[in-house]
Scaffold this active site. Sequence first.
Site, PDB file in Angstrom:
ATOM      1  N   GLU A  34     -28.781  -5.005  11.080  1.00 41.35           N
ATOM      2  CA  GLU A  34     -27.423  -4.932  10.534  1.00 41.35           C
ATOM      3  C   GLU A  34     -26.638  -6.155  10.969  1.00 41.35           C
ATOM      4  O   GLU A  34     -26.608  -6.496  12.153  1.00 41.35           O
ATOM      5  CB  GLU A  34     -26.718  -3.663  11.013  1.00 41.35           C
ATOM      6  CG  GLU A  34     -25.267  -3.547  10.575  1.00 41.35           C
ATOM      7  CD  GLU A  34     -25.083  -3.682   9.068  1.00 41.35           C
ATOM      8  OE1 GLU A  34     -24.283  -4.558   8.653  1.00 41.35           O
ATOM      9  OE2 GLU A  34     -25.728  -2.929   8.309  1.00 41.35           O
ATOM     10  N   LYS A  51     -11.395   7.893   1.362  1.00 46.74           N
ATOM     11  CA  LYS A  51     -11.069   9.320   1.283  1.00 46.74           C
ATOM     12  C   LYS A  51     -10.017   9.687   2.319  1.00 46.74           C
ATOM     13  O   LYS A  51      -9.194  10.587   2.090  1.00 46.74           O
ATOM     14  CB  LYS A  51     -12.328  10.170   1.474  1.00 46.74           C
ATOM     15  CG  LYS A  51     -13.443   9.855   0.496  1.00 46.74           C
ATOM     16  CD  LYS A  51     -12.955   9.757  -0.939  1.00 46.74           C
ATOM     17  CE  LYS A  51     -13.950   9.104  -1.843  1.00 46.74           C
ATOM     18  NZ  LYS A  51     -14.048   7.644  -1.728  1.00 46.74           N
ATOM     19  N   SER A 186     -11.057   0.272 -14.417  1.00 47.33           N
ATOM     20  CA  SER A 186     -10.696   1.681 -14.255  1.00 47.33           C
ATOM     21  C   SER A 186     -11.888   2.566 -13.979  1.00 47.33           C
ATOM     22  O   SER A 186     -11.920   3.737 -14.369  1.00 47.33           O
ATOM     23  CB  SER A 186      -9.974   2.184 -15.509  1.00 47.33           C
ATOM     24  OG  SER A 186     -10.887   2.340 -16.584  1.00 47.33           O
ATOM     25  N   GLY A 187     -12.897   2.011 -13.295  1.00 43.68           N
ATOM     26  CA  GLY A 187     -13.973   2.854 -12.800  1.00 43.68           C
ATOM     27  C   GLY A 187     -13.471   3.660 -11.618  1.00 43.68           C
ATOM     28  O   GLY A 187     -12.276   3.684 -11.312  1.00 43.68           O
ATOM     29  N   ALA A 188     -14.383   4.306 -10.905  1.00 48.57           N
ATOM     30  CA  ALA A 188     -13.991   5.171  -9.794  1.00 48.57           C
ATOM     31  C   ALA A 188     -13.195   4.414  -8.736  1.00 48.57           C
ATOM     32  O   ALA A 188     -12.170   4.907  -8.242  1.00 48.57           O
ATOM     33  CB  ALA A 188     -15.233   5.803  -9.170  1.00 48.57           C
ATOM     34  N   GLU A 208      -7.989  -1.968 -18.457  1.00 47.92           N
ATOM     35  CA  GLU A 208      -9.395  -1.662 -18.691  1.00 47.92           C
ATOM     36  C   GLU A 208      -9.847  -2.285 -20.001  1.00 47.92           C
ATOM     37  O   GLU A 208      -9.221  -2.090 -21.039  1.00 47.92           O
ATOM     38  CB  GLU A 208      -9.607  -0.151 -18.723  1.00 47.92           C
ATOM     39  CG  GLU A 208     -10.978   0.304 -19.178  1.00 47.92           C
ATOM     40  CD  GLU A 208     -12.102  -0.264 -18.320  1.00 47.92           C
ATOM     41  OE1 GLU A 208     -13.018  -0.894 -18.907  1.00 47.92           O
ATOM     42  OE2 GLU A 208     -12.064  -0.102 -17.087  1.00 47.92           O
ATOM     43  N   VAL A 275     -13.793  -4.752 -10.837  1.00 45.02           N
ATOM     44  CA  VAL A 275     -14.518  -5.051 -12.072  1.00 45.02           C
ATOM     45  C   VAL A 275     -16.030  -4.979 -11.879  1.00 45.02           C
ATOM     46  O   VAL A 275     -16.791  -5.638 -12.573  1.00 45.02           O
ATOM     47  CB  VAL A 275     -14.113  -6.433 -12.624  1.00 45.02           C
ATOM     48  CG1 VAL A 275     -12.696  -6.395 -13.145  1.00 45.02           C
ATOM     49  CG2 VAL A 275     -14.262  -7.523 -11.560  1.00 45.02           C
ATOM     50  N   GLY A 276     -16.461  -4.171 -10.936  1.00 47.30           N
ATOM     51  CA  GLY A 276     -17.890  -4.000 -10.717  1.00 47.30           C
ATOM     52  C   GLY A 276     -18.368  -4.613  -9.414  1.00 47.30           C
ATOM     53  O   GLY A 276     -17.585  -5.162  -8.638  1.00 47.30           O
ATOM     54  N   HIS A 450     -15.198  35.811  -6.261  1.00 50.05           N
ATOM     55  CA  HIS A 450     -13.812  35.900  -6.717  1.00 50.05           C
ATOM     56  C   HIS A 450     -12.903  36.180  -5.526  1.00 50.05           C
ATOM     57  O   HIS A 450     -13.232  37.005  -4.681  1.00 50.05           O
ATOM     58  CB  HIS A 450     -13.668  37.032  -7.732  1.00 50.05           C
ATOM     59  CG  HIS A 450     -12.245  37.274  -8.157  1.00 50.05           C
ATOM     60  ND1 HIS A 450     -11.610  36.473  -9.084  1.00 50.05           N
ATOM     61  CD2 HIS A 450     -11.348  38.208  -7.756  1.00 50.05           C
ATOM     62  CE1 HIS A 450     -10.371  36.917  -9.257  1.00 50.05           C
ATOM     63  NE2 HIS A 450     -10.186  37.965  -8.461  1.00 50.05           N
TER      64      HIS A 450
END
Length: 471
Positions: A34, A51, A186-188, A208, A275-276, A450
Amino acid sequence: MSAPYDLIVIGSGPGGYVAAIRASQLGMKTAIVERESLGGICLNWGCIPTKALLRSAEVLHLARHAKSFGLKIENPSFDLEAVVKRSRGVASQLSGGVRFLMKKNRIDVIEGTARLEKGAPAPKVFVKGRDGKDTPYTAKHVMLATGARARDIPQAGLVADGRLIWTYREAMTPDVMPKRLLVVGSGAIGIEFASFYNELGSEVTVVEVMDRILPVEDAEISALAEKDFRKQGFNILTGARVENVKAGRNVVTADITTKDGKKETREFDRAILAVGIVGNVENLGLEALGARIDKTHVVVDGFGKTGVPGLYAIGDLTGPPWLAHKASHEGVTCVEGIAGRNHAEPFDASNVPGCTYSRPQVASVGLTEAAARAKGHDIKVGRFPFIGNGKAIAMGEEQGLVKTIFDRKTGELLGAHMIGAEVTELIQGYVIARQGELTEADLIHTVFAHPTISETMHEAVLDAEGRALHI
């Protein structure tokens, strides 16, 4: 020369470190190389810290709407420095966790930058340490898990400068909250950052080039997402192109061509390029080894084999879908093949779920409706809105939809698509169904607890048969 290993893994992201652990479990003497931080981009600059940022935005959103839950919270606000600090702390904690796992599984961690040279039975690995010295290592097998990085498009004037024009790295550690933010793509990744910054008060413009946002998702879900984002205040330009982005002293100027061909120049405080990504294939010596590279990605078969004896590749380096869980699964499949535990079937990317952690969340697996029709399937489509689900209403999350696509003749679940609260958690139920080759009938006879939002999944299956109970 250092003692030979059974396996050397280059790159410690979720593909590399998981592969190394599985190799150790199978009795292989393993090392991992690494050059930056254990855990790779995902743990340090991608999946996890984003996240954490989005969770802060979600809590702020709930605080601002506390009144609708019968609660009183006066003037909720945020501390940007503290939000970023928490995100970085989460990343640091998990990177430390990976180091612990390496020690627990007796995996040698080699810090430095690797390159390969011809050798047998696998390429030789040379690692340049921080002292600048090259140290050679040998192994029976070498696995590349070097990942990918944000894409620049110099010919279109889309190049990050790290100051006003950001990639995901700079967007994750802002020193100021931009009043006007441009998100290109506008991807994830683009939508998640747009969601975070919009929640914290930025005026967000998303551009986009395709005719809709989240273009890899089902068109119906994309349309619902766009409607919700616009309601939140997003300025969304689809079918548009950013021709050039320039950083001035304090502002970013962008030349934008809209869907109708109109050209205009707009000013922003910051811009995020989403953009990728491109594979990290440079300076590894792959060309000399004869490895095949296609559009910055190493070409492999369904078992991670590159065609070069003893050399394998997994994860983002090998192309889409560029997802951490795909990399981990590929790593395990590859290692088990090396160890002689051959899989009858190659890795199947069609069962890899995709998740976008914006507000609302978006998740999917399998074929979109358009793709299913294009493949010639005679399909049945089921839909169920969150407004018909008691748990969603109780949570104040009644905006959402679950969509299922089945083959009319066989009952095969061809695809599932969701938008709404916690759908990134729910999607796994459909992933298991596809992996286990469950049919529509199997899902109809499955009992869903439920009250849970997962009941929408059952209802969407029932609706494909015209049997939905709560709409």
